[in-house]
Scaffold this motif. Structure first.
Motif, mmCIF file in Angstrom:
data_model
loop_
_atom_site.group_PDB
_atom_site.id
_atom_site.type_symbol
_atom_site.label_atom_id
_atom_site.label_comp_id
_atom_site.label_asym_id
_atom_site.label_seq_id
_atom_site.Cartn_x
_atom_site.Cartn_y
_atom_site.Cartn_z
ATOM 1 N N ALA A 127 0.827 -1.209 0.000
ATOM 2 C CA ALA A 127 0.000 0.000 0.000
ATOM 3 C C ALA A 127 0.864 1.263 0.000
ATOM 4 O O ALA A 127 0.575 2.219 -0.733
ATOM 5 N N PHE A 128 1.918 1.278 0.815
ATOM 6 C CA PHE A 128 2.744 2.478 0.907
ATOM 7 C C PHE A 128 3.487 2.757 -0.389
ATOM 8 O O PHE A 128 3.536 3.906 -0.860
ATOM 9 N N LEU A 129 4.064 1.725 -0.997
ATOM 10 C CA LEU A 129 4.778 1.930 -2.251
ATOM 11 C C LEU A 129 3.832 2.327 -3.371
ATOM 12 O O LEU A 129 4.209 3.080 -4.274
ATOM 13 N N ARG A 130 2.602 1.838 -3.320
ATOM 14 C CA ARG A 130 1.611 2.250 -4.319
ATOM 15 C C ARG A 130 1.344 3.750 -4.212
ATOM 16 O O ARG A 130 1.264 4.440 -5.226
ATOM 17 N N VAL A 131 1.245 4.248 -2.994
ATOM 18 C CA VAL A 131 1.063 5.691 -2.801
ATOM 19 C C VAL A 131 2.319 6.439 -3.233
ATOM 20 O O VAL A 131 2.262 7.410 -4.008
ATOM 21 N N GLN A 132 3.455 5.997 -2.745
ATOM 22 C CA GLN A 132 4.701 6.713 -2.982
ATOM 23 C C GLN A 132 5.031 6.815 -4.473
ATOM 24 O O GLN A 132 5.347 7.902 -4.980
ATOM 25 N N LEU A 133 4.937 5.719 -5.195
ATOM 26 C CA LEU A 133 5.326 5.720 -6.602
ATOM 27 C C LEU A 133 4.316 6.442 -7.484
ATOM 28 O O LEU A 133 4.673 6.932 -8.560
ATOM 29 N N ASN A 134 3.061 6.526 -7.055
ATOM 30 C CA ASN A 134 2.086 7.268 -7.853
ATOM 31 C C ASN A 134 2.163 8.761 -7.587
ATOM 32 O O ASN A 134 1.899 9.566 -8.483
ATOM 33 N N VAL A 135 2.508 9.154 -6.367
ATOM 34 C CA VAL A 135 2.792 10.571 -6.106
ATOM 35 C C VAL A 135 3.995 11.009 -6.941
ATOM 36 O O VAL A 135 3.951 12.035 -7.635
ATOM 37 N N ARG A 269 2.153 12.192 3.315
ATOM 38 C CA ARG A 269 1.535 12.007 4.625
ATOM 39 C C ARG A 269 0.034 12.313 4.568
ATOM 40 O O ARG A 269 -0.773 11.631 5.192
ATOM 41 N N ASP A 270 -0.324 13.348 3.818
ATOM 42 C CA ASP A 270 -1.743 13.689 3.679
ATOM 43 C C ASP A 270 -2.526 12.534 3.055
ATOM 44 O O ASP A 270 -3.666 12.257 3.443
ATOM 45 N N VAL A 271 -1.910 11.859 2.075
ATOM 46 C CA VAL A 271 -2.572 10.715 1.443
ATOM 47 C C VAL A 271 -2.670 9.547 2.423
ATOM 48 O O VAL A 271 -3.719 8.906 2.559
ATOM 49 N N ILE A 272 -1.560 9.260 3.119
ATOM 50 C CA ILE A 272 -1.529 8.145 4.064
ATOM 51 C C ILE A 272 -2.543 8.346 5.189
ATOM 52 O O ILE A 272 -3.135 7.385 5.688
ATOM 53 N N GLU A 273 -2.764 9.585 5.581
ATOM 54 C CA GLU A 273 -3.681 9.874 6.686
ATOM 55 C C GLU A 273 -5.090 10.216 6.203
ATOM 56 O O GLU A 273 -5.891 10.759 6.966
#
Length: 375
Positions: A127-135, A269-273
């Protein structure tokens, strides 16, 4: 004849003037419509080309994300096995020491801890890498558009040094995050399974109930077991993915790079939260623990088939002593966190809501306004 034509023109000059004006206006409107149509077609073609380029870039970015997650599994597995070194305990038990019963009780805690940490960490990593790489992918798409248009007056959103520094932030999850998670899971396992005897019988339903209780203790807001309030949409596990705000940040060589890293990390962080991430991670965890139960169900098949055929087999009716469940649970890390191809992780990466969430992130960050470079 000429006089007659002149008289006709003279008598109808008003009509002829109006007719000429109408004809000229019609011609100009026709030419203007042609220009507008050509301009619209050109804009439509450019937009289609841009959308095709963005879609291609997005698809490549998703494949890169999947490959990155799978490539990090060996390191993740190595980290977990070092933190929860149950293999050494198994070797010690095989040597038949006098305190064998105590060692089995310790193995009970360690085996469940190791498997739960594996489930949580692989799910969070995906989940985290999916957010990170798409940002990052969204910003890289903007940078590619800047290069195509030769807009030298604009600054890059994700320069190479920024990309490297930003991607290194996953190390927090792989080091400090998993270490803290292991402590939390160990405490939860001791609370739920500590009093169970090795001779106690366990059904698959008992296993499911135990996992539910364990999730209830692990997935809380803090180590003080605060209740997740209805209005609080920050997922409790987010604290294992990113460090406390303002801390644990490595410095960059350039002030502009440092500013970019801080900005992108704050956006991450805004996306994760966010509420959306909370829902996506919960759904992924439900799938992950469901697959863990599926794996364990195979071991509840009776060794002697006899009267039970495969068609009549029901794992929920089979009982096993906890002492037999422990080795099965201890070995789950080599299935859940195996090298590619890994069906468990691939399923997490390909679930529709994860793909939709990734598309929304990419769409949002690929349209961020371009910031002009400082003079």
């Amino acid at each position: 004849m000429l006089a007659y034509i002149w008289n006709v023109l003279k008598r109808n000059k008003r009509k002829l003037f109006i007719l000429g004006a109408i004809s000229g206006g019609t011609y100009l409107l026709w030419k203007s419509a042609g220009w507008k149509l050509a301009e619209w077609k050109e804009l439509e073609a450019a937009e289609c080309l841009a959308n095709a380029k963005r879609q291609h870039h997005f698809d490549c970015n998703q494949r890169t994300c999947n490959t990155t997650v799978l490539s990090m599994l060996p390191k993740l597995r190595e980290t977990i096995t070092k933190l929860v070194d149950s293999e050494s305990l198994v070797k010690e038990i095989k040597s038949r020491p006098e305190n064998k019963l105590d060692l089995w009780s310790e193995l009970k805690i360690m085996s469940f801890t190791r498997t739960l940490v594996t489930v949580y960490s692989t799910t969070m990593l995906a989940a985290f890498l999916r957010v990170q790489l798409n940002v990052l992918g969204g910003y890289m798409y903007i940078d590619s558009c800047i290069d195509d248009n030769n807009q030298k007056s604009f600054s890059l959103q994700a320069a190479p040094d920024v990309q490297q520094e930003y991607l290194s932030k996953v190390q927090y999850l792989l080091l400090d995050g998993i270490t803290d998670l292991t402590k939390t899971v160990t405490e939860a396992v001791e609370n739920v399974l500590g009093k169970l005897s090795l001779q106690d019988s366990m059904k698959l339903q008992d296993m499911e109930d135990c996992l539910t209780k364990l999730r209830g203790q692990v997935e809380v807001l803090s180590s003080d077991n605060d209740v997740l309030l209805a209005g609080n949409m920050v997922h409790p596990l987010s604290r294992y993915m990113m460090g406390a705000e303002g801390g644990n940040q490595s410095s960059c060589k350039l002030a502009s790079s440092q500013e970019s890293i801080h900005r992108i990390m704050q956006e991450t962080r805004d996306v994760i939260e966010s509420n959306d991430f909370c829902l996506v991670l919960n759904n992924c965890l439900d799938i992950a623990f469901s697959r863990l139960l599926d794996n364990m169900a195979h071991f509840f098949r009776p060794s002697v088939q006899g009267e039970l055929s495969n068609r009549d087999f029901n794992p929920y009716k089979t009982q096993l002593p906890l002492a037999k469940v422990i080795p099965m649970m201890n070995a789950q890390i080599f299935t859940l966190c195996s090298d590619a191809p890994n069906q468990f992780v691939q399923e997490l990466l390909l679930v529709p809501f994860m793909k939709d969430f990734a598309a929304n992130i990419y769409e949002s960050f690929s349209q961020v306004k371009i910031h002009r470079a400082d003079p």
